[in-house]
Design a protein around this motif. Structure first.
Motif, PDB file in Angstrom:
ATOM      1  N   LYS A  83       0.842  -1.204   0.000  1.00  0.00           N
ATOM      2  CA  LYS A  83       0.000   0.000   0.000  1.00  0.00           C
ATOM      3  C   LYS A  83       0.872   1.246   0.000  1.00  0.00           C
ATOM      4  CE  LYS A  83      -4.016  -1.950   2.352  1.00  0.00           C
ATOM      5  NZ  LYS A  83      -4.982  -1.731   3.438  1.00  0.00           N
ATOM      6  N   ASP A  84       0.371   2.291  -0.647  1.00  0.00           N
ATOM      7  CA  ASP A  84       1.092   3.560  -0.654  1.00  0.00           C
ATOM      8  C   ASP A  84       0.753   4.353   0.610  1.00  0.00           C
ATOM      9  OD1 ASP A  84      -1.429   4.720  -1.117  1.00  0.00           O
ATOM     10  OD2 ASP A  84      -1.004   5.197  -3.216  1.00  0.00           O
ATOM     11  N   ARG A  85       1.244   5.572   0.672  1.00  0.00           N
ATOM     12  CA  ARG A  85       1.028   6.407   1.870  1.00  0.00           C
ATOM     13  C   ARG A  85      -0.439   6.759   2.092  1.00  0.00           C
ATOM     14  NH1 ARG A  85       6.081   8.975  -0.023  1.00  0.00           N
ATOM     15  NH2 ARG A  85       7.700   8.206   1.376  1.00  0.00           N
ATOM     16  N   LYS A  86      -1.242   6.699   1.042  1.00  0.00           N
ATOM     17  CA  LYS A  86      -2.669   6.992   1.164  1.00  0.00           C
ATOM     18  C   LYS A  86      -3.472   5.759   1.563  1.00  0.00           C
ATOM     19  CE  LYS A  86      -2.467  10.495  -2.443  1.00  0.00           C
ATOM     20  NZ  LYS A  86      -2.906  10.844  -3.805  1.00  0.00           N
ATOM     21  N   GLY A  87      -2.810   4.598   1.653  1.00  0.00           N
ATOM     22  CA  GLY A  87      -3.500   3.359   1.994  1.00  0.00           C
ATOM     23  C   GLY A  87      -4.071   2.627   0.795  1.00  0.00           C
ATOM     24  N   GLU A  88      -3.713   3.089  -0.410  1.00  0.00           N
ATOM     25  CA  GLU A  88      -4.190   2.445  -1.639  1.00  0.00           C
ATOM     26  C   GLU A  88      -3.301   1.247  -1.977  1.00  0.00           C
ATOM     27  OE1 GLU A  88      -6.682   3.697  -3.869  1.00  0.00           O
ATOM     28  OE2 GLU A  88      -7.227   5.232  -2.411  1.00  0.00           O
ATOM     29  N   ILE A  89      -3.916   0.161  -2.418  1.00  0.00           N
ATOM     30  CA  ILE A  89      -3.148  -0.996  -2.851  1.00  0.00           C
ATOM     31  C   ILE A  89      -2.500  -0.674  -4.195  1.00  0.00           C
ATOM     32  CG2 ILE A  89      -3.262  -3.407  -3.612  1.00  0.00           C
ATOM     33  CD1 ILE A  89      -5.645  -3.735  -1.634  1.00  0.00           C
ATOM     34  N   VAL A  90      -1.171  -0.776  -4.245  1.00  0.00           N
ATOM     35  CA  VAL A  90      -0.441  -0.482  -5.479  1.00  0.00           C
ATOM     36  C   VAL A  90       0.201  -1.735  -6.070  1.00  0.00           C
ATOM     37  CG1 VAL A  90      -0.028   1.948  -4.931  1.00  0.00           C
ATOM     38  CG2 VAL A  90       1.629   0.213  -4.193  1.00  0.00           C
ATOM     39  N   GLY A  91       0.097  -2.843  -5.349  1.00  0.00           N
ATOM     40  CA  GLY A  91       0.664  -4.087  -5.838  1.00  0.00           C
ATOM     41  C   GLY A  91       0.801  -5.103  -4.734  1.00  0.00           C
ATOM     42  N   ALA A  92       1.647  -6.094  -4.981  1.00  0.00           N
ATOM     43  CA  ALA A  92       1.925  -7.128  -3.987  1.00  0.00           C
ATOM     44  C   ALA A  92       3.303  -7.695  -4.257  1.00  0.00           C
ATOM     45  CB  ALA A  92       0.878  -8.236  -4.042  1.00  0.00           C
ATOM     46  N   VAL A  93       3.885  -8.260  -3.227  1.00  0.00           N
ATOM     47  CA  VAL A  93       5.155  -8.962  -3.349  1.00  0.00           C
ATOM     48  C   VAL A  93       4.917 -10.419  -2.963  1.00  0.00           C
ATOM     49  CG1 VAL A  93       5.907  -8.239  -1.040  1.00  0.00           C
ATOM     50  CG2 VAL A  93       7.592  -9.019  -2.658  1.00  0.00           C
ATOM     51  N   GLY A  94       5.496 -11.316  -3.716  1.00  0.00           N
ATOM     52  CA  GLY A  94       5.416 -12.740  -3.418  1.00  0.00           C
ATOM     53  C   GLY A  94       6.812 -13.274  -3.192  1.00  0.00           C
ATOM     54  N   VAL A  95       6.973 -14.024  -2.117  1.00  0.00           N
ATOM     55  CA  VAL A  95       8.283 -14.574  -1.764  1.00  0.00           C
ATOM     56  C   VAL A  95       8.132 -16.064  -1.518  1.00  0.00           C
ATOM     57  CG1 VAL A  95      10.209 -14.474  -0.131  1.00  0.00           C
ATOM     58  CG2 VAL A  95       8.967 -12.383  -0.723  1.00  0.00           C
ATOM     59  N   THR A  96       9.109 -16.833  -1.986  1.00  0.00           N
ATOM     60  CA  THR A  96       9.126 -18.269  -1.770  1.00  0.00           C
ATOM     61  C   THR A  96      10.567 -18.745  -1.644  1.00  0.00           C
ATOM     62  OG1 THR A  96       8.392 -20.414  -2.620  1.00  0.00           O
ATOM     63  CG2 THR A  96       9.055 -18.784  -4.250  1.00  0.00           C
ATOM     64  N   GLY A  97      10.731 -19.837  -0.898  1.00  0.00           N
ATOM     65  CA  GLY A  97      12.059 -20.430  -0.752  1.00  0.00           C
ATOM     66  C   GLY A  97      12.292 -20.992   0.628  1.00  0.00           C
ATOM     67  N   ASP A  98      11.693 -20.386   1.633  1.00  0.00           N
ATOM     68  CA  ASP A  98      11.828 -20.863   3.008  1.00  0.00           C
ATOM     69  C   ASP A  98      10.429 -21.243   3.486  1.00  0.00           C
ATOM     70  OD1 ASP A  98      14.409 -20.650   4.983  1.00  0.00           O
ATOM     71  OD2 ASP A  98      12.549 -20.510   6.144  1.00  0.00           O
ATOM     72  N   THR A  99      10.198 -21.252   4.788  1.00  0.00           N
ATOM     73  CA  THR A  99       8.834 -21.496   5.251  1.00  0.00           C
ATOM     74  C   THR A  99       7.966 -20.327   4.805  1.00  0.00           C
ATOM     75  OG1 THR A  99       9.061 -20.360   7.379  1.00  0.00           O
ATOM     76  CG2 THR A  99       9.707 -22.699   7.311  1.00  0.00           C
ATOM     77  N   SER A 100       6.703 -20.559   4.650  1.00  0.00           N
ATOM     78  CA  SER A 100       5.809 -19.496   4.183  1.00  0.00           C
ATOM     79  C   SER A 100       5.815 -18.303   5.130  1.00  0.00           C
ATOM     80  CB  SER A 100       4.393 -20.043   4.000  1.00  0.00           C
ATOM     81  OG  SER A 100       4.374 -20.985   2.956  1.00  0.00           O
ATOM     82  N   ASP A 101       5.855 -18.546   6.435  1.00  0.00           N
ATOM     83  CA  ASP A 101       5.883 -17.435   7.393  1.00  0.00           C
ATOM     84  C   ASP A 101       7.175 -16.638   7.286  1.00  0.00           C
ATOM     85  OD1 ASP A 101       3.323 -17.985   8.336  1.00  0.00           O
ATOM     86  OD2 ASP A 101       4.046 -19.213  10.001  1.00  0.00           O
ATOM     87  N   ASN A 102       8.304 -17.323   7.091  1.00  0.00           N
ATOM     88  CA  ASN A 102       9.569 -16.614   6.898  1.00  0.00           C
ATOM     89  C   ASN A 102       9.568 -15.841   5.588  1.00  0.00           C
ATOM     90  OD1 ASN A 102      10.693 -17.435   9.318  1.00  0.00           O
ATOM     91  ND2 ASN A 102      11.829 -19.138   8.420  1.00  0.00           N
ATOM     92  N   ASP A 103       8.967 -16.423   4.549  1.00  0.00           N
ATOM     93  CA  ASP A 103       8.833 -15.721   3.271  1.00  0.00           C
ATOM     94  C   ASP A 103       8.097 -14.401   3.474  1.00  0.00           C
ATOM     95  OD1 ASP A 103      10.013 -17.962   2.044  1.00  0.00           O
ATOM     96  OD2 ASP A 103       8.092 -18.720   1.283  1.00  0.00           O
ATOM     97  N   ALA A 104       6.997 -14.452   4.235  1.00  0.00           N
ATOM     98  CA  ALA A 104       6.192 -13.249   4.483  1.00  0.00           C
ATOM     99  C   ALA A 104       6.970 -12.219   5.300  1.00  0.00           C
ATOM    100  CB  ALA A 104       4.891 -13.621   5.196  1.00  0.00           C
ATOM    101  N   ALA A 105       7.734 -12.677   6.277  1.00  0.00           N
ATOM    102  CA  ALA A 105       8.521 -11.755   7.105  1.00  0.00           C
ATOM    103  C   ALA A 105       9.566 -11.027   6.257  1.00  0.00           C
ATOM    104  CB  ALA A 105       9.184 -12.511   8.251  1.00  0.00           C
ATOM    105  N   ALA A 106      10.224 -11.744   5.368  1.00  0.00           N
ATOM    106  CA  ALA A 106      11.207 -11.112   4.489  1.00  0.00           C
ATOM    107  C   ALA A 106      10.528 -10.110   3.559  1.00  0.00           C
ATOM    108  CB  ALA A 106      11.954 -12.176   3.685  1.00  0.00           C
ATOM    109  N   ALA A 107       9.357 -10.481   3.044  1.00  0.00           N
ATOM    110  CA  ALA A 107       8.604  -9.582   2.160  1.00  0.00           C
ATOM    111  C   ALA A 107       8.232  -8.292   2.880  1.00  0.00           C
ATOM    112  CB  ALA A 107       7.346 -10.277   1.634  1.00  0.00           C
ATOM    113  N   LEU A 108       7.749  -8.421   4.103  1.00  0.00           N
ATOM    114  CA  LEU A 108       7.380  -7.230   4.886  1.00  0.00           C
ATOM    115  C   LEU A 108       8.580  -6.305   5.077  1.00  0.00           C
ATOM    116  CD1 LEU A 108       5.004  -8.568   7.672  1.00  0.00           C
ATOM    117  CD2 LEU A 108       4.464  -6.863   5.925  1.00  0.00           C
TER     118      LEU A 108
END
Length: 141
Positions: free
Chosen positions: A104-129
């Motif tokens: 999300k941008d500074r206005k709270g609008e969704i501008v896209g998404a990031v997808g990460v894979t390679g480790d556990t799904s929760d670790n993937d999400a933490a790295a993405a964040l």
């Protein structure tokens, strides 16, 4: 306004760095715009070649439904018919597990998404964040 290539590249670079800092397995990272189109992708040395499709499916799921892929995964567990219907509706492109993070941008609008894979799904999400935050945007996992 969508996510710029410059911001997408920052997210990829910083997500990979977060993965190294967390001592994760080799990651693959994709950034898609608000329409689900690929803006940037990198696969680390040692990551299997099929990781592109997994990363894309996580990001695509998040941006198409407007919620993190982890939430979609929970919904699919609670309602298996829903999960099956999603993949039918989106031509099998949805991967409903953690690792697909909304951007999300500074206005709270969704501008896209990031997808990460390679480790556990929760670790993937933490790295993405971490990558999204380093780019000065808000991540929703």
């Amino acid at each position: 306004m969508g996510i710029s290539l410059k911001k997408a590249r920052v997210i990829v670079r910083k997500t990979l760095q977060a993965g190294r800092d967390m001592d994760l397995k080799p990651l693959s990272v994709i950034v898609v715009d608000a329409g689900g189109h690929v803006q940037a992708f990198e696969r680390e040395d040692g990551a299997s070649p099929g990781r592109f499709q997994i990363a894309q499916g996580k990001a695509y799921a998040a941006v198409m439904l407007g919620i993190p892929s982890s939430s979609i995964g929970n919904m699919a567990i609670e309602r298996p018919h829903f999960g099956a219907s999603l993949n039918a509706a989106f031509d099998g492109k949805v991967i409903p597990v953690a690792g697909g993070v909304l951007i999300k941008d500074r206005k709270g609008e969704i501008v896209g998404a990031v997808g990460v894979t390679g480790d556990t799904s929760d670790n993937d999400a933490a790295a993405a964040l971490a990558g999204v935050q380093e780019a000065g945007l808000e991540g929703v996992a």
